[in-house]
Design a protein around this motif. Structure first.
Motif, mmCIF file in Angstrom:
data_model
loop_
_atom_site.group_PDB
_atom_site.id
_atom_site.type_symbol
_atom_site.label_atom_id
_atom_site.label_comp_id
_atom_site.label_asym_id
_atom_site.label_seq_id
_atom_site.Cartn_x
_atom_site.Cartn_y
_atom_site.Cartn_z
ATOM 1 N N GLY A 102 -3.019 -11.773 5.169
ATOM 2 C CA GLY A 102 -2.272 -12.006 3.940
ATOM 3 C C GLY A 102 -2.150 -10.798 3.041
ATOM 4 O O GLY A 102 -1.369 -10.809 2.084
ATOM 5 N N ASP A 103 -2.896 -9.728 3.330
ATOM 6 C CA ASP A 103 -2.798 -8.512 2.520
ATOM 7 C C ASP A 103 -1.412 -7.889 2.656
ATOM 8 O O ASP A 103 -0.787 -7.930 3.722
ATOM 9 C CB ASP A 103 -3.836 -7.476 2.961
ATOM 10 C CG ASP A 103 -5.238 -7.800 2.463
ATOM 11 O OD1 ASP A 103 -5.369 -8.724 1.637
ATOM 12 O OD2 ASP A 103 -6.192 -7.122 2.896
ATOM 13 N N ILE A 104 -0.948 -7.274 1.577
ATOM 14 C CA ILE A 104 0.318 -6.553 1.570
ATOM 15 C C ILE A 104 0.022 -5.055 1.642
ATOM 16 O O ILE A 104 -0.797 -4.540 0.875
ATOM 17 C CB ILE A 104 1.142 -6.879 0.314
ATOM 18 C CG1 ILE A 104 1.524 -8.365 0.308
ATOM 19 C CG2 ILE A 104 2.402 -6.007 0.255
ATOM 20 C CD1 ILE A 104 2.231 -8.810 -0.958
ATOM 21 N N ILE A 105 0.687 -4.382 2.570
ATOM 22 C CA ILE A 105 0.543 -2.935 2.711
ATOM 23 C C ILE A 105 1.836 -2.293 2.214
ATOM 24 O O ILE A 105 2.931 -2.633 2.665
ATOM 25 C CB ILE A 105 0.315 -2.528 4.179
ATOM 26 C CG1 ILE A 105 -0.814 -3.338 4.812
ATOM 27 C CG2 ILE A 105 0.004 -1.033 4.269
ATOM 28 C CD1 ILE A 105 -0.910 -3.156 6.322
ATOM 29 N N GLU A 106 1.711 -1.362 1.263
ATOM 30 C CA GLU A 106 2.859 -0.633 0.723
ATOM 31 C C GLU A 106 2.959 0.707 1.426
ATOM 32 O O GLU A 106 2.054 1.543 1.345
ATOM 33 C CB GLU A 106 2.704 -0.438 -0.786
ATOM 34 C CG GLU A 106 2.643 -1.734 -1.591
ATOM 35 C CD GLU A 106 3.998 -2.412 -1.725
ATOM 36 O OE1 GLU A 106 5.016 -1.778 -1.351
ATOM 37 O OE2 GLU A 106 4.035 -3.563 -2.200
ATOM 38 N N PHE A 107 4.076 0.934 2.112
ATOM 39 C CA PHE A 107 4.262 2.165 2.872
ATOM 40 C C PHE A 107 5.139 3.183 2.153
ATOM 41 O O PHE A 107 5.389 4.265 2.695
ATOM 42 C CB PHE A 107 4.884 1.847 4.234
ATOM 43 C CG PHE A 107 3.977 1.068 5.148
ATOM 44 C CD1 PHE A 107 2.792 1.621 5.615
ATOM 45 C CD2 PHE A 107 4.309 -0.222 5.536
ATOM 46 C CE1 PHE A 107 1.959 0.914 6.461
ATOM 47 C CE2 PHE A 107 3.484 -0.945 6.386
ATOM 48 C CZ PHE A 107 2.299 -0.374 6.845
ATOM 49 N N GLY A 108 5.587 2.877 0.947
ATOM 50 C CA GLY A 108 6.457 3.797 0.220
ATOM 51 C C GLY A 108 7.903 3.638 0.635
ATOM 52 O O GLY A 108 8.233 2.950 1.605
ATOM 53 N N ALA A 109 8.799 4.274 -0.131
ATOM 54 C CA ALA A 109 10.247 4.239 0.133
ATOM 55 C C ALA A 109 10.777 2.812 0.169
ATOM 56 O O ALA A 109 11.745 2.513 0.877
ATOM 57 C CB ALA A 109 10.580 4.972 1.425
ATOM 58 N N GLY A 110 10.117 1.918 -0.597
ATOM 59 C CA GLY A 110 10.557 0.535 -0.647
ATOM 60 C C GLY A 110 10.230 -0.277 0.587
ATOM 61 O O GLY A 110 10.827 -1.337 0.817
ATOM 62 N N VAL A 111 9.267 0.181 1.395
ATOM 63 C CA VAL A 111 8.901 -0.492 2.639
ATOM 64 C C VAL A 111 7.504 -1.080 2.501
ATOM 65 O O VAL A 111 6.552 -0.387 2.131
ATOM 66 C CB VAL A 111 8.934 0.487 3.835
ATOM 67 C CG1 VAL A 111 8.520 -0.222 5.119
ATOM 68 C CG2 VAL A 111 10.326 1.097 3.975
ATOM 69 N N VAL A 114 3.336 -7.545 5.400
ATOM 70 C CA VAL A 114 2.202 -8.459 5.249
ATOM 71 C C VAL A 114 1.395 -8.433 6.538
ATOM 72 O O VAL A 114 1.957 -8.510 7.642
ATOM 73 C CB VAL A 114 2.695 -9.901 4.966
ATOM 74 C CG1 VAL A 114 1.504 -10.854 4.879
ATOM 75 C CG2 VAL A 114 3.507 -9.943 3.687
ATOM 76 N N ALA A 115 0.076 -8.304 6.409
ATOM 77 C CA ALA A 115 -0.811 -8.381 7.570
ATOM 78 C C ALA A 115 -0.980 -9.850 7.930
ATOM 79 O O ALA A 115 -1.701 -10.584 7.258
ATOM 80 C CB ALA A 115 -2.156 -7.739 7.251
ATOM 81 N N GLU A 116 -0.281 -10.291 8.969
ATOM 82 C CA GLU A 116 -0.235 -11.721 9.265
ATOM 83 C C GLU A 116 -1.385 -12.207 10.144
ATOM 84 O O GLU A 116 -1.927 -13.282 9.925
ATOM 85 C CB GLU A 116 1.087 -12.073 9.953
ATOM 86 C CG GLU A 116 2.247 -12.217 9.013
ATOM 87 C CD GLU A 116 3.398 -12.981 9.641
ATOM 88 O OE1 GLU A 116 4.229 -13.506 8.882
ATOM 89 O OE2 GLU A 116 3.491 -13.065 10.886
#
Length: 342
Positions: A102-111, A114-116
């Motif tokens: 359920g964690d959200i990973i922010e990769f930058g550039a609007g990307v 969700v770790a499902e």
């Protein structure tokens, strides 16, 4: 078989960090079943093949599948390796101990993703947010997934976006290049055509699992990674006709070879194929689809060195690799090549 039977010592100076330029100027080691080893260059290939032979290329295209992101204050690295559906990819994750379902990973550039789900092998299913195709998101936020033996020695740069792509690359989905085909140029293809050598393509989306080390002591205990591939009916029919006419099917790269062998029955007939393959080829395997292989030089104790040992014999390949090392051949993805004709 014992995995340590496939070990050898490789000096670090033999590891190529950039490809040869021009591509077809790379060295080519000719290896037959019992003849002398031949020191050649890739441009010699038309002279080594017969009119009517066919080279089979993998037309997969490498996507910038390596991502760096944040989950809160934790840095998370992800290497996508297998598409699940339009928005989900299976990925190997660095610093995975900091990740929870359920964690959200922010990769930058609007990307972001969700770790499902965490899988038994430690990889994760990542669900990418938004409406744009994941491939578009990767072009914005991703890097070319160079193998660790290159990425550990120098940073990935813009040149790799060209260098780590074959001239046949048309189908998005690979996270590693089918590196044997990196040596081909339009001029080389013209020479092959003039010689009467045919070409065919298939698709196998190479996964990052190709770089995973074999962690067991016996090959029987190794679980091979799965990769998705397809061969259409007309291509299968043409390849069968080549062999029926007494000519040779030569795979360009272990990816092409593995898919061809997966698509071939015990009657030696190649059939249309679409789906996953996890074929693991070791000495004792009976080849059904191919008569030769063009391939780069592989890692010690790797599944790919086991494959070439299955084709040519383990002692023969150990001798060939010892010769290549002594003669200064360049190894691995950006390195030189070999032509194996059993």
């Amino acid at each position: 078989m014992r995995v340590d039977l496939f070990d050898f010592e490789l000096p670090t100076e033999n590891i190529a960090l950039r490809p040869a330029r021009p591509r077809d100027s790379a060295r080519l080691l000719g290896v037959s079943h019992d003849g002398p080893l031949r020191d050649l260059i890739v441009r010699d290939l038309p002279l080594l093949l017969n009119p009517g032979d066919v080279l089979v290329f993998n037309d997969t295209r490498v996507i910038p599948a390596q991502l760096e992101g944040q989950r809160g204050d934790a840095r998370i690295g992800a290497t996508l390796h297998k598409r699940i559906d339009l928005r989900r990819w299976q990925a190997f994750v660095r610093n995975a101990k900091r990740l929870r379902t359920g964690d959200i990973i922010e990769f930058g550039a609007g990307v972001s993703s969700v770790a499902e789900e965490r899988h038994a092998d430690g990889s994760w299913t990542l669900f990418f947010a938004g409406d744009e195709p994941v491939e578009v998101l990767l072009e914005r936020a991703g890097r070319m997934p160079l193998p660790p033996y290159i990425a550990g020695k120098r940073p990935t740069d813009d040149q790799d976006r060209t260098d780590y792509q074959t001239m046949f690359a048309t189908k998005d989905g690979a996270v590693a290049a089918p590196t044997a085909a990196l040596h081909f140029t339009p001029e080389l293809l013209e020479g092959l055509s003039a010689r009467g050598v045919k070409t065919e393509t298939l698709t196998l989306h190479v996964g990052a699992g190709t770089f995973l080390p074999v962690k067991v002591d016996d090959t029987d205990d190794h679980a091979m990674h799965a990769e998705w591939g397809t061969i259409d009916g007309p291509t299968a029919d043409r390849l069968n006709a080549v062999r029926a006419g007494g000519n040779r099917v030569i795979a360009v790269g272990t990816t092409s070879l593995r898919l061809l062998e997966s698509a071939t029955g015990e009657d030696n007939v190649i059939r249309p194929f679409e789906g996953d393959t996890s074929i693991f080829i070791t000495p004792g395997y009976t080849f059904r689809a191919i008569d030769g292989l063009m391939t780069n030089f592989h890692l010690p104790k790797s599944t790919l060195f086991m494959l070439v040992s299955a084709l040519m014999g383990r002692e023969r390949m150990q001798a060939a690799y010892a010769h290549a090392i002594a003669k200064g051949y360049r190894f691995y993805s950006y390195g030189d090549s070999s032509l194996l004709l059993p």
